[in-house]
Design a protein around this motif. Structure first.
Motif, PDB file in Angstrom:
ATOM      1  N   HIS A 233       0.885  -1.053   0.062  1.00  0.00           N
ATOM      2  CA  HIS A 233      -0.096   0.179  -0.180  1.00  0.00           C
ATOM      3  C   HIS A 233       0.772   0.987   0.120  1.00  0.00           C
ATOM      4  N   THR A 455      -9.481  -4.317   4.748  1.00  0.00           N
ATOM      5  CA  THR A 455      -8.316  -4.457   4.748  1.00  0.00           C
ATOM      6  C   THR A 455      -7.613  -4.034   6.045  1.00  0.00           C
ATOM      7  N   LEU A 473      -4.965  -5.129   0.344  1.00  0.00           N
ATOM      8  CA  LEU A 473      -5.385  -4.412  -0.711  1.00  0.00           C
ATOM      9  C   LEU A 473      -6.958  -4.772  -1.032  1.00  0.00           C
ATOM     10  N   TYR A 509     -10.394   6.516   1.593  1.00  0.00           N
ATOM     11  CA  TYR A 509      -9.332   6.056   2.779  1.00  0.00           C
ATOM     12  C   TYR A 509     -10.072   5.326   3.807  1.00  0.00           C
ATOM     13  N   ASN A 512      -7.521   0.032   1.837  1.00  0.00           N
ATOM     14  CA  ASN A 512      -6.475   0.297   0.978  1.00  0.00           C
ATOM     15  C   ASN A 512      -6.820  -0.057  -0.391  1.00  0.00           C
ATOM     16  N   ASP A 617      -0.955   6.746  -0.878  1.00  0.00           N
ATOM     17  CA  ASP A 617      -2.347   6.367  -1.184  1.00  0.00           C
ATOM     18  C   ASP A 617      -3.318   5.976  -0.360  1.00  0.00           C
ATOM     19  N   SER A 618      -2.939   5.664   0.952  1.00  0.00           N
ATOM     20  CA  SER A 618      -3.959   5.125   1.716  1.00  0.00           C
ATOM     21  C   SER A 618      -3.996   6.323   2.997  1.00  0.00           C
TER      22      SER A 618
END
Length: 728
Positions: A233, A455, A473, A509, A512, A617-618
């Motif tokens: 992630h 996740t 993910l 959010y 993930n 990204d998360s």
């Protein structure tokens, strides 16, 4: 031998054939009993000894020898005038230990494939193959194969107590031997069954299991050493999804290994995702109806050939994700269904044992041995084949007891709810076991609902009162559905559906996420990605390019199905694969198709080089809207960040109109001099098949407030295009 015992032995119903056959101490010496149906003669041979046995009845040959100890003997068996030298399977003690049997019964044997199935081994200096199978309700199990003309009478297996495991060591058998189990159910019915733990199979439509032993020497040590350095992630993660049998139809695993790694590496993808590799009887299921969970499909070669492909991908710097299907299995009467004459692998309750959508059977995830069969299978692929990730298919169908079931066709759980508590526990155990045993491996859920905590770590309780499922993910099916809906609309109507492109950031959010444009979206009348867009040919290509640029900048990992990287217009067919001819230089529109493929290559290059696109990204800190409300313009603008690193600005225009002097607010830049932004990606460039509307000169920041920011830039926005801007 008493007639009733011989009858049970000949009928295959004796639980302990070793107690009758082989060599046994009796008063006055040894009794030798050999069951060889259709043999003309049987002779016992040992150093300094040769004794003809006498046929008692129906292929049972016996002799009594005045010997104090069992000699090191073999058998000389005559069929049709030909004498064959054979070992006696009934002279050996059980080869499976008490600990193995205990762990199997407890459902805790994490390397189950080493205990069950067919294994070439050496016992008392004799080489052969040990066969073991779990069939607790069978009245008897016999081994049949090409070594006994598929007649198992002479190869009855013994039951190893209450474990439900049956075992037989057969001297002289080795790799390449084809076999099945002849299982006699509680009601006396008989069936020939493929080995559930077979590690190799015949090529479909043939259904026999095959004895195998790996000789592959791995050369991916550097990859394996480094793959756990950074979690998925927080890493660049761009996946090329492949259906191996149709990527280049007719190629074997080893032939694919000479082409696929180079192709994927050239396009800059970090991983390939292979649609199910485990053996399946019906090619039209694309591998999603598995019959042999431990065997790579023989359509493309043997297990070591598949290892070679994975090895070559790793050496090219490409990770390997494999689709895994633990939810359901087909009803074929030679495989798992009613394996020992009872509902063994499938759910015990007939009301819920069958999946209503797919005509398959649902695993009983609450049964120790079944859960162990699947958990160990996940570990098996990661440890034995160096697989780097498992994408778990149809998770939603496992989580909900009422999935696709009308009232009366499902039963509430112990708390009166619709959650499948057995499946939840199974998924948690699978993820926990894989992450503990296989550092660097990622598990990915195809889960299409808003289940809380897919996740999340298994020890953290969610709003549903259950622990997290523990996946690394999750496929973002909501983003996929909404954005493709928007893509398919005429630009004049898109302003009324602007939220379909922005809504994903409301929940971005919560998990993930991975953004999937998978095989499911380009088949069954859904049309290929480029064909979903309206307008003429140029507009469709431009829209697809703009969409890919938007997707690669949006928070979440990326997945693109084969053929979509060069914008083929036709749906995918598992019979013919991608339309590679579109890339032929002699084809008139090669600039469009090659241009899209060049764009995908550039997207991956920039993506991997810019941590702003993947490091957070998360985390909400990695994204901020510049203008999420420009519905009348059909534009979306946002900024991506990676901690203290340089930001990346993305602007997508889903209108076929060039927008001149388009002003957007930009992030602050350090220093007193005006900041500059340069165009690092423009999907409308001529080399990609676009119209060539670009911003070739750096864009200078002006102290003009816009979109709540004190500074802004003015740029030319190309039609149906995505532009990325970087400071500098």
């Amino acid at each position: 031998m008493a007639d009733d015992e011989l009858d049970a032995l000949l009928d295959g119903r004796h639980h302990d054939p070793h107690a009758l056959l082989g060599a046994h101490h009796v008063r006055g010496g040894l009794a030798i009993r050999v069951l060889r149906p259709y043999a003309q003669a049987v002779c016992l041979a040992a150093p300094g000894l040769r004794v003809d046995l006498v046929e008692q009845r129906d292929g049972l040959f016996t002799a009594q020898l005045p010997l104090p100890e069992v000699p090191d003997y073999h058998l000389l068996v005559t069929y049709d005038g030909q004498e064959h030298t054979l070992g006696d399977p009934y002279r050996f003690l059980p080869t499976l230990g008490e600990l193995d049997l205990h762990l199997i019964s407890e459902g805790r044997h994490e390397r189950l494939w080493e205990a069950l199935g067919a294994h070439v081994t050496t016992v008392d200096q004799v080489t052969g193959t040990r066969f073991t199978v779990w069939a607790p309700n069978a009245r008897g199990v016999r081994l049949a194969g090409d070594f006994n003309h598929w007649n198992g009478t002479g190869h009855a297996m013994r039951s190893l107590g209450a474990s439900g495991v049956w075992e037989l060591f057969v001297p002289g058998l080795g790799p390449g031997t084809r076999y099945k189990y002849e299982v006699i159910g509680p009601d006396g019915t008989r069936s020939l069954r493929a080995d559930p733990m077979a590690r190799a199979t015949e090529c479909p439509p043939a259904t026999a299991s095959v004895v195998t032993a790996s000789m592959h020497v791995w050369s991916d040590q550097e990859w394996m050493r480094r793959r756990a350095e950074r979690p998925a992630h927080a890493s660049p993660f761009s996946v090329y999804e492949v259906h191996l049998p149709s990527w280049r139809p007719g190629l074997t695993y080893r032939q694919l290994a000479e082409q696929l790694p180079d192709y994927v590496a050239d396009l800059g993808f970090t991983h390939v995702e292979l649609m199910p590799i485990a053996e399946h009887p019906f090619g039209g299921s694309w591998g999603y109806q598995v019959s042999s969970y431990y065997a790579p499909t023989a359509r493309l070669g043997g297990p070591d050939d598949f290892r070679y492909l994975v090895d070559r991908l790793h050496q090219a710097g490409i990770g390997v994700i494999m689709d895994w299907v633990p939810a359901h299995f087909p009803k074929d009467d030679w495989a798992l269904a009613h394996f020992d004459g009872t509902r063994l692998y499938e759910h015990q309750d007939p009301v819920v044992a069958e999946h209503p959508d797919w005509g398959t059977l649902v695993f009983d995830h609450g049964r120790n041995e079944v859960r162990n069969f699947l958990v160990a299978n996940a570990v098996y692929w990661c440890e034995e084949f160096h697989i780097d990730g498992l994408r778990v298919d149809a998770v939603a169908s496992m989580l909900y007891l009422d999935y696709s079931r009308p009232y009366g066709q499902w039963r509430p759980n112990a708390h009166g709810g619709r959650e499948n508590l057995d499946a939840v526990a199974f998924l948690q155990e699978t993820n926990a076991t894989v992450y503990r045993r296989c550092p660097g491996v990622v598990t990915i859920a195809e889960e299409s609902t808003a289940w809380d905590g897919v996740t999340r770590a298994t020890h953290h309780t969610g709003s549903n009162g259950l622990g997290g499922l523990g996946f690394g993910l999750k496929w973002n099916m909501g983003w996929m559905h909404d954005s493709l809906q928007y893509l398919s609309r005429d630009p004049v109507h898109r302003r009324h559906h602007h939220h379909e492109m922005t809504f994903s950031m409301v929940y971005a959010y919560s998990e993930n996420y991975c953004l999937p444009i998978s095989h499911d979206e380009v088949v069954h009348g859904k049309r290929a990605l480029v064909s979903k867009a309206p307008g003429d040919w140029w507009q469709r290509r431009a829209t697809a390019r703009a969409y890919l640029g938007f997707m690669w900048a949006h928070p979440g990992k990326k997945l693109l199905f084969m053929g979509q990287e060069f914008a083929q217009g036709g749906e995918w067919s598992h019979d013919r694969g991608p339309d590679w001819w579109l890339l032929d230089p002699d084809y008139g529109a090669e600039a469009d198709h090659r241009g899209v493929r060049d764009l995908v290559r550039e997207l991956n290059r920039l993506y991997r080089a810019n941590p702003a696109l993947w490091a957070l990204d998360s985390s909400p800190e990695g994204f901020a809207w510049i203008d999420a409300d420009a519905a009348e313009d059909n534009t979306f603008s946002f900024v991506r960040r990676a901690g203290d690193g340089p930001p990346l600005l993305c602007l997508s225009n889903f209108s076929p109109v060039v927008r001149h002097d388009y002003r957007i607010g930009v992030p602050d830049q350090p220093g007193d001099t005006p900041g500059r932004w340069r165009e690092v990606l423009n999907t409308d460039r001529l080399v990609y098949g676009g119209s060539g509307v670009t911003n070739p000169e750096p864009l200078v920041t002006a102290a003009l407030p816009a979109h709540g920011r004190p500074a802004s830039i003015s740029l030319t926005v190309p039609p149906l295009a995505t532009v990325w801007l970087s400071p500098g």
